[in-house]
Motif scaffolding. Structure first.
Motif, short mmCIF file in Angstrom:
data_model
loop_
_atom_site.label_atom_id
_atom_site.label_comp_id
_atom_site.label_asym_id
_atom_site.label_seq_id
_atom_site.Cartn_x
_atom_site.Cartn_y
_atom_site.Cartn_z
N HIS A 38 -37.45 -4.49 -8.00
CA HIS A 38 -37.89 -3.21 -8.54
C HIS A 38 -38.19 -3.38 -10.02
CE1 HIS A 38 -38.38 1.06 -9.20
NE2 HIS A 38 -38.21 1.27 -7.91
N VAL A 39 -39.39 -2.99 -10.44
CA VAL A 39 -39.80 -3.04 -11.84
C VAL A 39 -39.86 -1.61 -12.36
CG1 VAL A 39 -41.55 -3.81 -13.48
CG2 VAL A 39 -41.19 -5.09 -11.38
N SER A 40 -39.27 -1.38 -13.53
CA SER A 40 -39.12 -0.01 -14.00
C SER A 40 -39.93 0.29 -15.25
CB SER A 40 -37.64 0.28 -14.31
OG SER A 40 -37.20 -0.51 -15.39
N GLU A 41 -40.34 1.56 -15.34
CA GLU A 41 -40.89 2.16 -16.57
C GLU A 41 -41.90 1.29 -17.29
OE1 GLU A 41 -38.03 3.72 -19.36
OE2 GLU A 41 -38.56 5.71 -18.68
N ILE A 42 -42.96 0.93 -16.61
CA ILE A 42 -44.01 0.16 -17.27
C ILE A 42 -44.93 1.14 -17.99
CG2 ILE A 42 -45.79 -1.58 -17.00
CD1 ILE A 42 -44.58 -2.31 -14.33
N VAL A 452 -26.98 -1.71 -6.40
CA VAL A 452 -28.00 -0.75 -6.83
C VAL A 452 -29.21 -1.51 -7.38
CG1 VAL A 452 -28.55 1.10 -8.46
CG2 VAL A 452 -26.31 1.05 -7.31
N ILE A 453 -30.40 -1.16 -6.89
CA ILE A 453 -31.59 -1.83 -7.39
C ILE A 453 -32.38 -0.96 -8.37
CG2 ILE A 453 -31.76 -3.14 -5.24
CD1 ILE A 453 -34.34 -1.54 -4.66
N PRO A 490 -29.57 -3.05 -12.55
CA PRO A 490 -30.63 -2.32 -11.85
C PRO A 490 -31.70 -1.83 -12.81
CG PRO A 490 -28.62 -1.00 -11.99
CD PRO A 490 -28.26 -2.38 -12.43
N SER A 491 -32.91 -1.76 -12.34
CA SER A 491 -33.98 -1.21 -13.16
C SER A 491 -33.76 0.29 -13.29
CB SER A 491 -35.36 -1.51 -12.55
OG SER A 491 -35.50 -0.85 -11.31
N THR A 523 -29.00 -1.20 -1.90
CA THR A 523 -29.24 -1.86 -0.61
C THR A 523 -28.96 -3.35 -0.69
OG1 THR A 523 -30.86 -2.19 1.17
CG2 THR A 523 -31.69 -2.30 -1.07
N ASP A 524 -28.60 -3.90 0.45
CA ASP A 524 -28.58 -5.34 0.66
C ASP A 524 -29.52 -5.57 1.84
OD1 ASP A 524 -28.15 -7.98 1.39
OD2 ASP A 524 -25.99 -7.92 1.02
N PRO A 525 -30.81 -5.77 1.59
CA PRO A 525 -31.80 -5.80 2.66
C PRO A 525 -31.58 -6.91 3.68
CG PRO A 525 -32.76 -6.50 0.57
CD PRO A 525 -31.41 -5.94 0.26
N VAL A 526 -31.06 -8.05 3.24
CA VAL A 526 -30.81 -9.14 4.17
C VAL A 526 -29.66 -8.79 5.11
CG1 VAL A 526 -30.09 -11.55 4.39
CG2 VAL A 526 -31.75 -10.89 2.62
N HIS A 527 -28.59 -8.20 4.56
CA HIS A 527 -27.46 -7.78 5.40
C HIS A 527 -27.90 -6.70 6.38
CE1 HIS A 527 -23.34 -7.04 6.59
NE2 HIS A 527 -23.47 -5.75 6.29
#
Length: 543
Positions: A38-42, A452-453, A490-491, A523-527
């Protein structure tokens, strides 16, 4: 330096003829397991201004200049972590004015393309930091762009295709007029599905699909929003509104401030969830009848007049949601709904539950603030004078399984006027984070701060320009319990709004009004994918 804010970028402003902006520092981004980013506030390094006393440039032209710089910053940020713009799954695009939307769209399409594009939510929020006109944040799955393009033989794409039990990413892109969902009115997809687990839907406004026109009244627009959401979900894999994972409702200020407006939003939303937006399961993929609505104008009218005996009045149709008021939405819509939902496969094997938590502000032991790791653009946090005993913090979490995913929103509310409340922004946000932790713990989510991402903070734009909230958020994130000692924070994004409210929030008294809110995605997307796989294997063995 991936942990630096864009406040340290070059101060030059390039026009459309010079898209390659020199960047000294990249925006902060968070990378989770499995390459979820996740990329934030560009934002542009500074607000674009007319050059060489050329006053012929319009606000829209200046917004385009900022957008081009933002897309250049995004590409360089993604390149630094081994990703490309084809890997972007979802974009939040915040504009100062909705009138900038049309001129920016062409450059947006040039950046992301029109084939398998990300889903998008675009709204106008009025003021942005430093007089800027455009702000963007996005969610990325590394390697997913190559994965969906069969001609690409990169190592990431090959490895993802070797996993036959799930898809790394799937896109639903509606490109023609239909009776079931609005055609995409820009270079975006209706939905991006991540790892066959979570559907991330584009923001839905109240467009009648067959006509591509808005309903004339906001209440009918809201009903249509939920019908459109339900139709898209049904087309994907037959999932219903009961499987919503996160929800956000945008409204114009007139709805938010009107007598009974929020009550009506709650009533319509609860009824829509109970009736699955008047969409029958499996309807979208079924063969169309010559007259599917039995002579009525649309399905909603048919079901309303003939009666709906299958309406579900359970708590699943009344779970809390966050509502924010802002300036404008696409096509001058009065309301927009943004949701994510679990897939049918996940809904069949993992529990989706909710948990609510309430606490008074200040009921937490204070810890020393850590030294900032990046330039926040503001050297101090100020106190706002008044009383503290009338501040209440409410949190609500939707949780998938154990250690898989959670979407939480938390509000800070007061009985009096928010500008007369005594608080220290860092301490208040720290208390809000503590409420998130407690809520996730009570829900037995198996997730904590390090899962938290992204964090998105909404503040009332009438109070200030948000600089001290932005500084306080960054400080509070760094000092959040469990975050000490990690560089992978986290972003975070800060969004100005004109009103903050909730629906179906039982603990929030009518005496309180919210002045601050946060969305927190963990999230833990792999789990999550592995839990789904284990259940599927065990089920197949039993069969």
């Amino acid at each position: 330096d991936k942990d630096s804010s864009n406040s340290g970028q070059s101060d030059s402003v390039d026009g459309p003829s010079k898209p390659d902006l020199k960047i000294d520092f990249l925006p902060h981004f968070f990378e989770s397991t499995g390459g979820l980013i996740h990329v934030s506030e560009i934002m542009a390094p500074c607000a674009a201004t007319c050059k060489d006393q050329d006053q012929s440039q319009t606000e829209a032209d200046l917004a385009v200049q900022e957008a081009i710089q933002i897309f250049s910053i995004l590409k360089k940020s993604l390149q630094s972590c081994g990703a490309t713009v084809q890997d972007v799954m979802f974009v939040h695009l915040y504009l100062s004015k909705m009138s900038h939307f049309a001129t920016i769209n062409a450059h947006y399409q040039a950046c992301f393309g029109s084939v398998l594009p990300p889903s998008r939510s675009c709204v106008a929020v009025g003021s942005l930091p430093g007089g800027r006109r455009v702000l963007l944040d996005c969610m990325i799955q590394k390697g997913s762009g190559a994965y969906m393009r069969s001609s690409d033989s990169s190592s990431l794409a090959v490895a993802a295709r070797a996993t036959l039990t799930s898809k790394l990413r799937h896109v639903l892109h509606v490109q023609s007029i239909s009776n079931w969902a609005p055609v995409c009115i820009g270079p975006y997809s209706q939905c991006n599905t991540h790892r066959s687990s979570l559907h991330f839907l584009a923001g839905q406004i109240g467009l009648i699909p067959a006509k591509m026109q808005l309903h004339p009244t906001w209440d009918r627009q809201l009903k249509q929003c939920w019908t459109n959401v339900a139709s898209v979900l049904d087309a994907l894999d037959g999932v219903s509104l009961k499987q919503l994972f996160s929800s956000l409702i945008y409204v114009v200020p007139a709805i938010f401030s009107s007598v009974g407006g929020m009550d009506e939003v709650e009533k319509i939303t609860s009824k829509s969830l109970a009736e699955n937006g008047t969409v029958e399961a499996g309807k979208i993929d079924a063969a169309a009848d010559d007259d599917p609505y039995a002579g009525y104008e649309d399905e909603g009218t048919m079901r309303e007049l003939e009666g709906d005996k299958d309406a579900d009045e359970s708590e699943s149709s009344k779970f809390p949601m966050l509502v924010v008021a802002l300036h404008e939405m696409p096509m001058n819509a009065s309301i927009e709904v943004e949701v994510a939902a679990v897939t049918t496969e996940v809904a069949s094997c993992l529990e989706v539950s909710g948990c609510q938590y309430t606490v008074a502000y200040g009921n937490r032991a204070r810890k020393s603030e850590p030294k900032q790791r990046w330039d926040t653009g503001f050297g101090r946090t100020e106190s706002i004078e008044g009383k503290t005993e009338d501040i209440q913090i409410d949190a609500y979490a939707r949780v998938i399984g154990h250690g898989c995913a959670a979407s939480t929103f938390v509000t800070a509310s007061t009985k009096g006027a928010a500008d007369r409340v005594e608080l220290k922004p860092v301490d208040l946000i720290a208390d809000m984070f503590a409420a998130v932790t407690k809520c996730l713990s009570n829900a037995r989510s198996g997730l904590g701060p390090r899962s938290v991402i992204h964090v998105r903070l909404y503040h009332l734009s009438a109070q200030d320009d948000g600089i001290h909230w932005r500084t306080a958020l960054q400080s509070a994130v760094a000092s959040w319990d469990g975050m000490m000692g990690t560089n992978n924070l986290p972003s975070a994004s800060v969004v100005p709004v004109q009103g903050i409210g909730t629906i179906n929030m039982k603990s929030l008294s009518s005496e309180f009004s919210a002045f601050l809110a946060m969305q927190v995605f963990a999230t833990d997307p792999v789990h999550l994918q592995n839990e789904q796989l284990v259940y599927t294997v065990n089920r197949d063995e039993l069969l």
